[in-house]
Design a protein around this motif. Structure first.
Motif, PDB file in Angstrom:
ATOM      1  N   UNK A  16       0.830  -1.207   0.000  1.00 45.26           N
ATOM      2  CA  UNK A  16       0.000   0.000   0.000  1.00 45.26           C
ATOM      3  C   UNK A  16       0.863   1.256   0.000  1.00 45.26           C
ATOM      4  N   UNK A  17       1.937   1.245   0.791  1.00 45.75           N
ATOM      5  CA  UNK A  17       2.841   2.405   0.839  1.00 45.75           C
ATOM      6  C   UNK A  17       3.457   2.666  -0.529  1.00 45.75           C
ATOM      7  N   UNK A  18       3.939   1.614  -1.174  1.00 47.09           N
ATOM      8  CA  UNK A  18       4.565   1.768  -2.499  1.00 47.09           C
ATOM      9  C   UNK A  18       3.542   2.294  -3.513  1.00 47.09           C
ATOM     10  N   UNK A  19       2.325   1.779  -3.440  1.00 48.60           N
ATOM     11  CA  UNK A  19       1.266   2.218  -4.348  1.00 48.60           C
ATOM     12  C   UNK A  19       0.947   3.697  -4.123  1.00 48.60           C
ATOM     13  N   UNK A  20       0.814   4.090  -2.851  1.00 47.35           N
ATOM     14  CA  UNK A  20       0.559   5.494  -2.517  1.00 47.35           C
ATOM     15  C   UNK A  20       1.692   6.380  -3.023  1.00 47.35           C
ATOM     16  N   UNK A  21       2.919   5.938  -2.759  1.00 46.24           N
ATOM     17  CA  UNK A  21       4.084   6.725  -3.174  1.00 46.24           C
ATOM     18  C   UNK A  21       4.103   6.879  -4.692  1.00 46.24           C
ATOM     19  N   UNK A  22       3.783   5.806  -5.388  1.00 42.00           N
ATOM     20  CA  UNK A  22       3.749   5.835  -6.849  1.00 42.00           C
ATOM     21  C   UNK A  22       2.707   6.845  -7.345  1.00 42.00           C
ATOM     22  N   UNK A  28       1.930  16.565  -9.658  1.00 39.67           N
ATOM     23  CA  UNK A  28       2.888  17.674  -9.764  1.00 39.67           C
ATOM     24  C   UNK A  28       2.959  18.547  -8.510  1.00 39.67           C
ATOM     25  N   UNK A  29       1.932  18.475  -7.654  1.00 42.90           N
ATOM     26  CA  UNK A  29       1.926  19.281  -6.426  1.00 42.90           C
ATOM     27  C   UNK A  29       2.742  18.648  -5.303  1.00 42.90           C
ATOM     28  N   UNK A  30       3.132  17.375  -5.470  1.00 42.05           N
ATOM     29  CA  UNK A  30       3.848  16.670  -4.401  1.00 42.05           C
ATOM     30  C   UNK A  30       5.349  16.722  -4.647  1.00 42.05           C
ATOM     31  N   UNK A  31       6.057  17.288  -3.669  1.00 43.81           N
ATOM     32  CA  UNK A  31       7.514  17.422  -3.769  1.00 43.81           C
ATOM     33  C   UNK A  31       8.219  16.211  -3.163  1.00 43.81           C
ATOM     34  N   UNK A  32       7.667  15.685  -2.058  1.00 43.10           N
ATOM     35  CA  UNK A  32       8.330  14.593  -1.351  1.00 43.10           C
ATOM     36  C   UNK A  32       7.297  13.724  -0.643  1.00 43.10           C
ATOM     37  N   UNK A  33       7.580  12.413  -0.584  1.00 42.68           N
ATOM     38  CA  UNK A  33       6.724  11.483   0.150  1.00 42.68           C
ATOM     39  C   UNK A  33       7.569  10.821   1.231  1.00 42.68           C
ATOM     40  N   UNK A  34       7.119  10.948   2.469  1.00 40.71           N
ATOM     41  CA  UNK A  34       7.790  10.314   3.608  1.00 40.71           C
ATOM     42  C   UNK A  34       6.933   9.118   4.015  1.00 40.71           C
ATOM     43  N   UNK A  35       7.568   7.980   4.244  1.00 36.78           N
ATOM     44  CA  UNK A  35       6.826   6.774   4.602  1.00 36.78           C
ATOM     45  C   UNK A  35       6.980   6.452   6.085  1.00 36.78           C
ATOM     46  N   UNK A  36       5.884   6.001   6.703  1.00 32.96           N
ATOM     47  CA  UNK A  36       5.907   5.537   8.086  1.00 32.96           C
ATOM     48  C   UNK A  36       5.071   4.261   8.170  1.00 32.96           C
ATOM     49  N   UNK A  37       5.515   3.318   9.020  1.00 33.08           N
ATOM     50  CA  UNK A  37       4.859   2.015   9.109  1.00 33.08           C
ATOM     51  C   UNK A  37       3.760   1.945  10.166  1.00 33.08           C
ATOM     52  N   UNK A  38       3.721   2.924  11.068  1.00 36.01           N
ATOM     53  CA  UNK A  38       2.668   2.957  12.086  1.00 36.01           C
ATOM     54  C   UNK A  38       2.570   4.368  12.640  1.00 36.01           C
TER      55      UNK A  38
END
Length: 124
Positions: A16-22, A28-38
């Protein structure tokens, strides 16, 4: 002009995280995606960085679930203003999440069009 959003994606499921990040990296409005597991991991990121503009939050997670994280974020004056969109498969949690301060709700599986529309409606 793009908004240059820094998005914190919180989900214990790596797929799900990888899909969201993708999906987010195509926006174009998103500069960076930070991932957290909980939720606990996510709170750490929020406290360490002052530039997070949006949180995408799963509800069912180990350690600290999404509803617990919502309570913590909304009770901390330093981070309470960050918009939170809850992502879940459990429709019954929608009312509770919104009552706890979520700004929006998307049912999983998340579709790119729904995600983009919700982000645009919440982040000015």
């Amino acid at each position: 002009m793009s908004k240059e959003l820094v998005v914190l994606a919180v989900d214990d499921d790596m797929i799900n995280l990888k899909l969201l990040k993708s999906m987010l990296t195509k926006n174009p409005d998103v500069k960076e995606v930070i991932e957290a597991k909980n939720g606990a991991d996510a709170i750490g990121h929020l406290k360490a960085r002052g530039d997070i503009n949006l949180i995408l939050l799963d509800i069912i997670m180990p350690v600290m679930n999404g509803l617990e994280m919502l309570k913590v974020v909304r009770s901390d004056e330093n981070i309470e203003q960050v918009p939170i969109i809850v992502l879940t498969t459990d429709e019954t949690k929608k009312t509770e999440a919104l009552e706890l301060g979520a700004n929006g709700f998307i049912m999983k599986p998340v579709r790119n069009s729904d995600l983009t529309e919700k982000i645009n409606s919440i982040v000015i």
